[in-house]
Design a protein around this motif. Sequence first.
Motif, PDB file in Angstrom:
ATOM      1  N   HIS A 187       0.848  -1.179   0.000  1.00 25.49           N
ATOM      2  CA  HIS A 187       0.000   0.000   0.000  1.00 25.49           C
ATOM      3  C   HIS A 187       0.892   1.241   0.000  1.00 25.49           C
ATOM      4  CE1 HIS A 187      -2.965  -2.956   1.341  1.00 25.49           C
ATOM      5  NE2 HIS A 187      -3.877  -2.113   0.880  1.00 25.49           N
ATOM      6  N   GLY A 188       0.326   2.350  -0.442  1.00 24.27           N
ATOM      7  CA  GLY A 188       1.086   3.580  -0.514  1.00 24.27           C
ATOM      8  C   GLY A 188       1.755   3.963   0.798  1.00 24.27           C
ATOM      9  N   GLU A 189       1.049   3.767   1.890  1.00 26.57           N
ATOM     10  CA  GLU A 189       1.619   4.196   3.176  1.00 26.57           C
ATOM     11  C   GLU A 189       2.766   3.295   3.617  1.00 26.57           C
ATOM     12  OE1 GLU A 189      -1.461   3.582   2.403  1.00 26.57           O
ATOM     13  OE2 GLU A 189      -2.521   2.380   3.897  1.00 26.57           O
ATOM     14  N   ASP A 190       2.848   2.094   3.068  1.00 25.80           N
ATOM     15  CA  ASP A 190       3.952   1.200   3.428  1.00 25.80           C
ATOM     16  C   ASP A 190       5.148   1.353   2.500  1.00 25.80           C
ATOM     17  OD1 ASP A 190       2.374   0.061   5.457  1.00 25.80           O
ATOM     18  OD2 ASP A 190       1.380  -1.202   3.967  1.00 25.80           O
ATOM     19  N   ASN A 191       4.877   1.822   1.291  1.00 29.27           N
ATOM     20  CA  ASN A 191       5.942   1.855   0.296  1.00 29.27           C
ATOM     21  C   ASN A 191       6.779   3.139   0.336  1.00 29.27           C
ATOM     22  OD1 ASN A 191       7.213   0.842  -2.305  1.00 29.27           O
ATOM     23  ND2 ASN A 191       6.405   2.832  -2.951  1.00 29.27           N
TER      24      ASN A 191
END
Lengths: 360, 360, 360, 360
Positions: free
Chosen positions: C259-263
Amino acid sequence: MSFNTFGHMFRVTTFGESHGVALGCVVDGTPPRIPLAVEEIQRDLDRRRPGQSRFTTQRQEADQVKILSGVMTNDNGVQVTTGAPIALVIENTDQRSKDYSDIKDKFRPGHADYTYEAKYGIRDYRGGGRSSARETAARVAAGAIARKIVPDMKVRGALVQMGPHKIDRANWDWDEVARNPFFCPDRAKAAFFEEYLDDIRKKGSSIGAVVEVVAEGVPPGLGAPIYGKLDADLAAAMMSINAVKGVEIGAGFGAAELHGEDNADEMRMSNNGPVFLSNHAGGILGGISTGQAVVVRFAVKPTSSILTPRRTIDRSGAETDILTKGRHDPCVGIRAVPVGEAMMACVLADHLLRHRGQAG
Amino acid sequence: MSFNTFGHMFRVTTFGESHGVALGCVVDGTPPRIPLAVEEIQRDLDRRRPGQSRFTTQRQEADQVKILSGVMTNDNGVQVTTGAPIALVIENTDQRSKDYSDIKDKFRPGHADYTYEAKYGIRDYRGGGRSSARETAARVAAGAIARKIVPDMKVRGALVQMGPHKIDRANWDWDEVARNPFFCPDRAKAAFFEEYLDDIRKKGSSIGAVVEVVAEGVPPGLGAPIYGKLDADLAAAMMSINAVKGVEIGAGFGAAELHGEDNADEMRMSNNGPVFLSNHAGGILGGISTGQAVVVRFAVKPTSSILTPRRTIDRSGAETDILTKGRHDPCVGIRAVPVGEAMMACVLADHLLRHRGQAG
Amino acid sequence: MSFNTFGHMFRVTTFGESHGVALGCVVDGTPPRIPLAVEEIQRDLDRRRPGQSRFTTQRQEADQVKILSGVMTNDNGVQVTTGAPIALVIENTDQRSKDYSDIKDKFRPGHADYTYEAKYGIRDYRGGGRSSARETAARVAAGAIARKIVPDMKVRGALVQMGPHKIDRANWDWDEVARNPFFCPDRAKAAFFEEYLDDIRKKGSSIGAVVEVVAEGVPPGLGAPIYGKLDADLAAAMMSINAVKGVEIGAGFGAAELHGEDNADEMRMSNNGPVFLSNHAGGILGGISTGQAVVVRFAVKPTSSILTPRRTIDRSGAETDILTKGRHDPCVGIRAVPVGEAMMACVLADHLLRHRGQAG
Amino acid sequence: MSFNTFGHMFRVTTFGESHGVALGCVVDGTPPRIPLAVEEIQRDLDRRRPGQSRFTTQRQEADQVKILSGVMTNDNGVQVTTGAPIALVIENTDQRSKDYSDIKDKFRPGHADYTYEAKYGIRDYRGGGRSSARETAARVAAGAIARKIVPDMKVRGALVQMGPHKIDRANWDWDEVARNPFFCPDRAKAAFFEEYLDDIRKKGSSIGAVVEVVAEGVPPGLGAPIYGKLDADLAAAMMSINAVKGVEIGAGFGAAELHGEDNADEMRMSNNGPVFLSNHAGGILGGISTGQAVVVRFAVKPTSSILTPRRTIDRSGAETDILTKGRHDPCVGIRAVPVGEAMMACVLADHLLRHRGQAG
């Protein structure tokens, strides 16, 4: 052209210094299955080789070329190209262990000594290093391969002027070119040059020249406007040769003096297709070949290695004089003839492949 | 140079035909944070713009340039480059709906009609299409950006010969260039050209010219031997301009007539560093700038669009005559002056970036 | 990249076949005055050299490199680059006069035999000719020069997977890489590979692998969007290595699952400037280096030269079987480690010069 | 590839920023006389256009393309290419006059903000400037022209994974791709993605994906070893697409886990010539096409523009948080499908022309 590579589809990368281990080139993009014998390359190199008359440098270089890659013997026992890069190497054999102390720190006027130093902060002073005309041997070798790609084109060069003395074009005889040490197509003028240049040589002086290269059999349609025009690529190719200071196509600078009705080459039909009634264009219009002979001329300055003392400075900035002893060509324009042919052949081979790629 | 792009680090790609929707260019590799106003580009374009005197084509083109990308307003409210490609577009406004039937199928002698047809099997006959000198507007626009990259270099051009008439170099006055419609630095000769060219124009003829471009303030060290020599790149750049048939650097073809002791520029020291006592080299030795003024001359042939009927053939191969009506320059060499300046500026900007890249 | 040359400012041209006279490269664009000893190049070559363990081909090649040009001894007695092209040559010494009749006319599955034949109509069957992994010796030699241009960058590679077996990243120890024949940074896994690969080797089979190359000390700002992105150039560089079938940067294919927040790697300030709290980007954002370690992984397929008979066809189109005897690597991924390092070093050197040129 | 141009014979130069005046490209090297209607380009652009479902950014851009040059109506009334450069322009119409003050000085994690600033010292913060995915519209436009050069090749793409969810390849149906907003060839998985991505979108998050592009009808022989390998050029082409972090050919990273006997594709003869019994190679061996389908996959990271606050720094170096409001794709991998197709088509067109040039 960029750094030490030129060409877009037929690409030549050269390397090597005058007095280094070896010089040579990598020729890339050659079509496969073209017969290529080392003798064919050697033959062209021999025409450029120094020491063949008293009118070129007495440096003795065998200029024996070796093919390192890109060829193999096919099923018929013929050595052919494979499409892989062809590396050619010529060893430097006459690296005379001479004393370079007189030029190591002084900038020879007219040479690239000062500019290499200014650019790189270091300079290979041994025989001119990378800026030596010896680099042109690699061009001639590459040109021999290029000729094999355009076998229907006949690329020939000739010396047409030495000092203020121009040949008489009425005397033009291609066969004469091989018969005198000047690559001069005018027998009478060649005889004159013999005495003329001997005098210059004995005085330790040097003289400029003009070379003309003509390619016949070039099909119409070669050239890649707007910035890969055939004439633009030829201009770069010729101007990149050592000591060249000017390039012209067809009528060249003479075209500046013409009226439109005198310059434009009129057309008629023949049984063999369109013909032109003159060739002021030098075989190129709009950057594209017309099918007529492609005609290029270039001016070669006199070598700056002369026996007369010249004023200069050294690396420390001190003013001094310099006198260049050594084995130099009294007219470097002579040996520029096969070099000019080679560059013409390379440019034509490149443009043939480019044209076939786009419009094939 | 390849196809429609030139330059290695500072790269210019042009597009557009004489009578298409628009022409323009994409300028890539520009350093970031350089102030760039559209007016700076327009100023150079206005110098090249046709219709400014009776000595250039009467075609009316506003040549208004628009910047599509690659710039933004910085924190100080100044428009600057961002390092991204700068696209410039100039719309064609004077696409006169004229009847092209007289040239649609005939090859105009001296033009690129036949060669484009031979190469591509199709030809945009409207005003010369891609081969029109109109393409040079894009070069001038790109050159205006190049100038901003080399602000310490002063690149100026002048017409130094028209037909057989050369200027008197003793009269050279750069300020005079802007005062006459010929970009001629010799006031007396400019007066002569007025009458001379009027006569040619009235007769429906045309005449060739020689242009000289000089760059001052070029630091020593620019140029990338062996095949990206500064003079080789300049030769290609100038030869790629429409109608150019010859290029020379410094003494140029004159160098062929010189002895070594007359040609090589001697050196002395000054308070400001090394100085040369002459400039036969035209500011370039071994393909690298010397720090002297870089001097290039190029020959421009007379336009082939003349009112005299000429023999030619048509696309079907039938023999015919042609007479080119229309609005043409009696001496295209005039408007080649700002174009030559632009090409010089582009080559210098490219080499500055290349040099900085390699030698830091 | 085009044909046999890669790089824009730092340019490498390689040549040579597996069983030809010699192979090598010409390295162009090197900054001048960089100390360069032949031993520095030899050191890297020795790491790639075959025959050093039972896990690589038993072909015995000395791989002795010679410098032909582009260097000279400076005033301090140190051999340095001059800015001219550096030609390197490695002679082929172990050209065993073996009988190639079994592969001369058959296409080995998984090899380039059929495609070279399809492209060129001729194929150098001797040891794979130009498509042999032997060509990578020239890359390693070029990479050794590249390292000298970016001395503050530390470029190191490691084998991180063999077959389905991945290393345990918790065990990563760069010092371990030099201690086992697999360039494996996980001591325990290296011990396992010893037995694992021995088994594969004895069966006459082969296995694939994944290699990771990490460059530390890369300053932020390298990369030339949009089509000269640092990661795009790295992808081409790695994919051009023999047998490579996949390339990824940072999180790579794993990023597809995030997900964007993890990447996205968050940023904080430190005393040494901006820092990132993770490195999913692999040191590259928008094609430009971030200042973090640049991390590239590539997948190497198993060599197709195996002892199991495989179905194929011959040049005449007849169906047949083939079994490739000879001296082959059971896991070509091993020797790809120094090759991957070399390509990374070359790309970084090129981009350093390009960046300095444009934004310097 | 260099700066904003890619390709060797078929060359594409793009320009433009997300919120500038316009974006577009210049396509050079196109063969002449190819029919080309603006509608053909528009059709491909429409597939990439945002705002077509709730799964892509709601930015409304008409993405209307205009052809500025390089085409003309032939004698049969059909618009065809002339061989001159084709300039395409797309105006930016939805340049919402929004307030950028929240991102003007902050670096968005995972975006190119910091790196552009580090490289250029200036950054076009409006919508990402040059690093915006909007640039890919120009690629798609160029790709539409490329397709016309290789009409016998069928280039199609599909989304094959979103987050950890891969499609079931047994369900692959090319017709399905056009029927769902995900370009997904697996109808069942597409239904699942609808719900899955809706959830992610509503949470203000984003997710990665994997795209596969397949080219059928590619003749054997395309590719230019060693550094212009077809797979190397494809790797660079795909990696140059925004947000791509990995590229693989055929078996790709899976090849690392295979033994030689499982990986190498065996050959047999058919009535139509050689056939392969599998395609682990992805249609490329030794950098040259085999005649099988060329299969490329690439991983797209999740967009970093999410509604969750993230830690970052600003231009002054102060630590801060950022939350990216705006109209963003929850899965940028979706719209990457037509972009991947376009890049594949461009690379194939380029290699067709290159191959024709060299091997005729």
